[in-house]
Design a protein around this motif. Structure first.
Motif, mmCIF file in Angstrom:
data_model
loop_
_atom_site.group_PDB
_atom_site.id
_atom_site.type_symbol
_atom_site.label_atom_id
_atom_site.label_comp_id
_atom_site.label_asym_id
_atom_site.label_seq_id
_atom_site.Cartn_x
_atom_site.Cartn_y
_atom_site.Cartn_z
ATOM 1 N N TRP A 257 0.933 -1.244 0.106
ATOM 2 C CA TRP A 257 -0.068 0.177 0.125
ATOM 3 C C TRP A 257 0.888 1.322 -0.016
ATOM 4 N N MET A 258 1.881 1.372 0.733
ATOM 5 C CA MET A 258 2.901 2.748 0.977
ATOM 6 C C MET A 258 3.556 2.729 -0.662
ATOM 7 N N GLN A 259 3.971 1.697 -1.210
ATOM 8 C CA GLN A 259 4.404 1.830 -2.580
ATOM 9 C C GLN A 259 3.584 2.279 -3.512
ATOM 10 N N GLU A 260 2.300 1.748 -3.508
ATOM 11 C CA GLU A 260 1.070 2.215 -4.221
ATOM 12 C C GLU A 260 0.963 3.962 -4.104
ATOM 13 N N GLU A 261 0.844 4.411 -3.028
ATOM 14 C CA GLU A 261 0.700 5.508 -2.649
ATOM 15 C C GLU A 261 2.073 6.637 -2.775
ATOM 16 N N GLY A 262 2.926 5.773 -3.186
ATOM 17 C CA GLY A 262 4.280 6.897 -3.532
ATOM 18 C C GLY A 262 5.232 7.064 -2.495
ATOM 19 N N TYR A 263 4.975 6.119 -1.264
ATOM 20 C CA TYR A 263 5.822 6.257 -0.092
ATOM 21 C C TYR A 263 7.105 5.623 -0.070
ATOM 22 N N ASP A 264 7.832 5.654 -1.422
ATOM 23 C CA ASP A 264 9.124 4.715 -1.358
ATOM 24 C C ASP A 264 10.360 5.138 -0.492
ATOM 25 N N ASP A 265 10.142 6.504 -0.273
ATOM 26 C CA ASP A 265 11.236 6.799 0.757
ATOM 27 C C ASP A 265 11.075 6.529 2.084
ATOM 28 N N ALA A 266 9.742 6.411 2.542
ATOM 29 C CA ALA A 266 9.483 5.874 3.923
ATOM 30 C C ALA A 266 9.684 4.354 3.882
ATOM 31 N N VAL A 267 9.549 3.575 2.760
ATOM 32 C CA VAL A 267 9.644 2.068 2.925
ATOM 33 C C VAL A 267 11.139 1.946 3.195
ATOM 34 N N ARG A 268 11.897 2.714 2.358
ATOM 35 C CA ARG A 268 13.433 2.565 2.619
ATOM 36 C C ARG A 268 13.750 2.896 4.120
ATOM 37 N N ASN A 269 12.970 4.093 4.643
ATOM 38 C CA ASN A 269 13.504 4.451 6.227
ATOM 39 C C ASN A 269 13.213 3.447 6.947
ATOM 40 N N VAL A 270 11.818 2.950 6.771
ATOM 41 C CA VAL A 270 11.664 1.777 7.740
ATOM 42 C C VAL A 270 11.989 0.459 7.734
ATOM 43 N N HIS A 271 12.400 0.022 6.631
ATOM 44 C CA HIS A 271 12.966 -1.398 6.571
ATOM 45 C C HIS A 271 14.432 -1.440 6.023
ATOM 46 N N VAL A 272 15.205 -0.424 5.804
ATOM 47 C CA VAL A 272 16.363 -0.426 5.532
ATOM 48 C C VAL A 272 17.090 0.620 6.618
ATOM 49 N N GLU A 273 16.776 1.837 6.602
ATOM 50 C CA GLU A 273 17.734 2.616 7.263
ATOM 51 C C GLU A 273 17.624 2.567 8.776
ATOM 52 N N THR A 274 16.059 2.607 9.144
ATOM 53 C CA THR A 274 16.222 2.786 10.491
ATOM 54 C C THR A 274 16.629 1.282 11.184
ATOM 55 N N PRO A 275 16.385 0.047 10.813
ATOM 56 C CA PRO A 275 17.047 -0.960 11.313
ATOM 57 C C PRO A 275 18.351 -0.806 11.608
ATOM 58 N N LYS A 276 19.072 -0.297 10.510
ATOM 59 C CA LYS A 276 20.632 -0.173 10.677
ATOM 60 C C LYS A 276 20.934 0.828 11.688
ATOM 61 N N ARG A 277 20.164 2.085 11.940
ATOM 62 C CA ARG A 277 20.564 2.990 13.002
ATOM 63 C C ARG A 277 20.192 2.281 14.149
ATOM 64 N N VAL A 278 19.190 1.729 14.472
ATOM 65 C CA VAL A 278 18.569 1.188 15.773
ATOM 66 C C VAL A 278 19.373 -0.146 16.084
#
Length: 289
Positions: A257-278
């Protein structure tokens, strides 16, 4: 056949019960829907039939989780990691049902956390039989002042263990959009508040990193804020409580749903960048391999 969403997809907080629940079948549902990575939190000790009297007696709870995570890794395109700790609701079981004084309950729960910390991986590479993070917190319901104070002492002990072991700490607490008090405690203990994760969060939170329940309205708030956040279902894997929270397919469906809404940056934030940071894990690397 599994759906390919073209990205790592992490459920940051769910439970698996291989003996009483769906166990690996739930993991298969997650994977078929496009899910790739899981953080599996041990179920509360009493739900696994464990009534500990010493810290060592929490071991079967943790071993059950480590075993099911190992089996989940045979299913996932990415991988699963264990999160081990003591559910804050145990204090009420101890005080109300077993006659413990709040201070006695506090000491037992801290001893359980000490044992959980012995499983934490030494460094970024989490090997079989090791844990990625710890879990602690305080009751999300009204309690006496004495129980509340004892619970906060358990929570602060957990934050100290996170600092000592250089690992993230997941929190189970009351619903709130402001947990700056806990963020200050983390700083006092030497733990970066970004590495403290509020489980079952809304889309907005001051203090720790929010692990947002995967409802569209909460996710929209988090996306608009643009801060680091994670997504979860809190799947309880309990056949006696169907529909209590979200099913294991939910996070991958919300990613679609996020991809369909154009939230690609948020998807990367949640599933790639934040797991690395945390957590210090590279979901992209484990996904690609």
């Amino acid at each position: 056949m599994s759906e390919d969403l073209g990205t790592p997809v992490l459920d940051n907080h769910l439970h698996l019960d291989p003996d009483h629940g769906r166990g690996i079948e739930a993991v298969k549902d997650f994977a078929r829907s496009g899910g790739t990575h899981l953080l599996v939190v041990n179920k509360p000790s009493w739900l696994l039939g464990v009534e500990p009297e010493t810290g060592e007696e929490f071991r079967p709870v943790f071993e059950t989780t480590l075993d099911v995570v190992s089996r989940a890794n045979e299913v996932l395109d990415g991988r699963a990691w264990p999160v081990l700790g003591v559910h804050p609701g145990l204090i009420s079981k101890l005080v109300d049902d077993r006659g413990y004084a709040p201070e006695e309950a506090r000491d037992l729960m801290r001893a359980g956390l000490d044992l959980a910390a012995e499983y934490v991986a030494d460094g970024e590479r989490v090997e079989p039989g090791e844990a990625l993070a710890l879990k602690t917190g305080r009751p999300h319901y009204d309690t006496t002042d004495a129980v509340r104070e004892a619970s906060n002492e358990v929570l602060r002990h957990g934050l100290g263990l996170g600092a000592d072991n250089d690992c993230a700490v997941q929190l189970h607490t009351e619903a709130s959009d402001d947990l700056t008090d806990i963020a200050r405690w983390a700083e006092d203990a030497g733990l970066d508040p970004e590495r403290v994760v509020k489980h079952y969060a809304g889309g907005e939170l001051a203090g720790p990193t929010p692990s947002v329940m995967s409802e569209k309205d909460r996710l929209e708030v988090a996306v608009e804020r643009g801060d680091p956040f994670l997504m979860e279902t809190d799947f309880v894997d309990d056949p006696d409580r169907p529909g209590t929270v979200m099913g294991p397919r939910t996070v991958p469906r919300r990613v679609r749903w996020m991809q369909e809404e154009g939230y690609d940056d948020a998807v990367r934030n949640v599933h790639v960048e934040t797991p690395k940071r945390v957590y210090g894990v590279n979901t992209q690397e484990t996904f690609d391999s």
